[in-house]
Design a protein around this motif. Structure first.
Motif, PDB file in Angstrom:
ATOM      1  N   ALA A  16      35.324  23.046  49.081  1.00  0.00           N
ATOM      2  CA  ALA A  16      36.398  22.515  49.920  1.00  0.00           C
ATOM      3  C   ALA A  16      36.947  21.208  49.354  1.00  0.00           C
ATOM      4  O   ALA A  16      38.170  20.987  49.339  1.00  0.00           O
ATOM      5  N   GLU A  17      36.069  20.344  48.872  1.00  0.00           N
ATOM      6  CA  GLU A  17      36.509  19.069  48.302  1.00  0.00           C
ATOM      7  C   GLU A  17      37.317  19.287  47.028  1.00  0.00           C
ATOM      8  O   GLU A  17      38.315  18.592  46.778  1.00  0.00           O
ATOM      9  N   ASP A  20      40.785  20.611  48.011  1.00  0.00           N
ATOM     10  CA  ASP A  20      41.586  19.511  48.567  1.00  0.00           C
ATOM     11  C   ASP A  20      42.109  18.602  47.463  1.00  0.00           C
ATOM     12  O   ASP A  20      43.268  18.155  47.502  1.00  0.00           O
ATOM     13  N   CYS A  23      44.940  20.471  45.590  1.00  0.00           N
ATOM     14  CA  CYS A  23      46.166  20.519  46.387  1.00  0.00           C
ATOM     15  C   CYS A  23      46.815  19.143  46.497  1.00  0.00           C
ATOM     16  O   CYS A  23      48.054  19.024  46.477  1.00  0.00           O
ATOM     17  N   GLY A  24      45.995  18.103  46.573  1.00  0.00           N
ATOM     18  CA  GLY A  24      46.533  16.749  46.589  1.00  0.00           C
ATOM     19  C   GLY A  24      47.277  16.415  45.314  1.00  0.00           C
ATOM     20  O   GLY A  24      48.336  15.768  45.340  1.00  0.00           O
ATOM     21  N   ALA A  95      45.497  29.057  48.491  1.00  0.00           N
ATOM     22  CA  ALA A  95      46.153  27.808  48.885  1.00  0.00           C
ATOM     23  C   ALA A  95      47.601  27.774  48.402  1.00  0.00           C
ATOM     24  O   ALA A  95      48.495  27.305  49.117  1.00  0.00           O
ATOM     25  N   GLU A  99      50.758  27.261  50.861  1.00  0.00           N
ATOM     26  CA  GLU A  99      51.544  26.026  50.804  1.00  0.00           C
ATOM     27  C   GLU A  99      52.784  26.123  49.917  1.00  0.00           C
ATOM     28  O   GLU A  99      53.538  25.155  49.797  1.00  0.00           O
TER      29      GLU A  99
END
Length: 264
Positions: A16-17, A20, A23-24, A95, A99
């Motif tokens: 998950a990290e 993230d 995606c950041g 993802a 997005e």
């Protein structure tokens, strides 16, 4: 959290990290390069300076193999889980579909690449690719491939080319590609396309995924894994012994080594 494992940087991140973080990077358009670290790559770094530099210069070095995970824990690192490259690719494609990020696939044979693209789009109907190119381009075609990536508007680049070709490509063009998130995926396109099967989950948990690869491709894989696994086991054993000795010396009441006398 970044740590050092057998002289190699590793980032102790969960799946998950890692997603993230990727995606950041895509949202901010800030370049982040991810490397998936397994036993074979760690061992080959010892004799391949280009590969070693690629790993050292990467922004994220994820723990891909169970051998790395177990070794890190044996040396006292708080590694919670592995982030397998093929699983990370699947999570990031999901993802991207959610997005609106556009991936670019580079690598594999034309047939495997085409099948991988079809499977990805079937799983995620809203997924839109920025572009793709197989990995069998000639050296004189390399600049054309780079220009295609540059003008594609890709948010992430997944490279399925073998080592050290992938590392040499990135060393030459990484700063000019204009893609926020870059990740080498090894043979993940073959897995996505269905031409290579992953080991059963139980074998993955036991750290025997490599053995399943040997079973599928004995002629190509047996010597690679026999050599790298043996070297890794020896290097790790030495490091664990040093770690245990240091831990014993650091314990309260431990007597540091000093000159000894024989007799009275």
């Amino acid at each position: 959290m970044r740590a050092s494992f057998l002289g190699c940087p590793v980032d102790l991140l969960t799946m998950a990290e890692t997603v993230d973080l990727a995606c950041g990077a895509m949202r901010s358009r800030r370049r982040v390069q991810h490397v998936a670290l397994n036993v074979a790559k760690l061992v080959n770094m010892r004799s391949d300076p280009v590969l070693a530099a690629d790993v050292a210069n990467s922004d994220v070095v994820g723990i891909d193999g169970m051998g790395i995970l177990w070794g890190a824990r044996a040396l006292g690192l708080p590694a919670a889980s592995r982030v397998a490259g093929v699983d990370l690719l699947a999570e990031l494609l999901a993802a991207c579909a959610q997005e609106g990020f556009k991936p670019y696939f580079l690598g594999a044979t034309p047939a495997v690449l085409h099948q991988a693209l079809q499977v990805a789009c079937k799983r995620h109907p809203s997924l839109a690719f920025a572009g793709w190119h197989d990995g069998y381009f000639k050296r004189e075609e390399e600049n054309d491939v780079v220009r295609d990536i540059q003008t594609s508007g890709a948010d992430c680049l997944f490279i399925g080319m073998p080592t050290p070709r992938k590392e040499r490509f990135l060393a030459a063009h990484r700063d000019d590609l204009g893609v926020p998130f870059i990740m080498g995926v090894g043979g993940a396109f073959d897995v996505l396309a269905g031409t290579v099967r992953r080991a059963p989950v139980q074998l993955q948990k036991l750290g025997l995924e490599w053995l399943y690869r040997v079973y599928q491709e004995p002629g190509r894989m047996w010597w690679r894994y026999a050599k790298t696994n043996t070297v890794f086991a020896g290097v790790l054993a030495q490091a664990v012994i040093r770690h245990l000795i240091q831990h014993a010396l650091d314990a309260p009441g431990a007597v540091p080594p000093g000159p000894s006398r024989i007799g009275g």
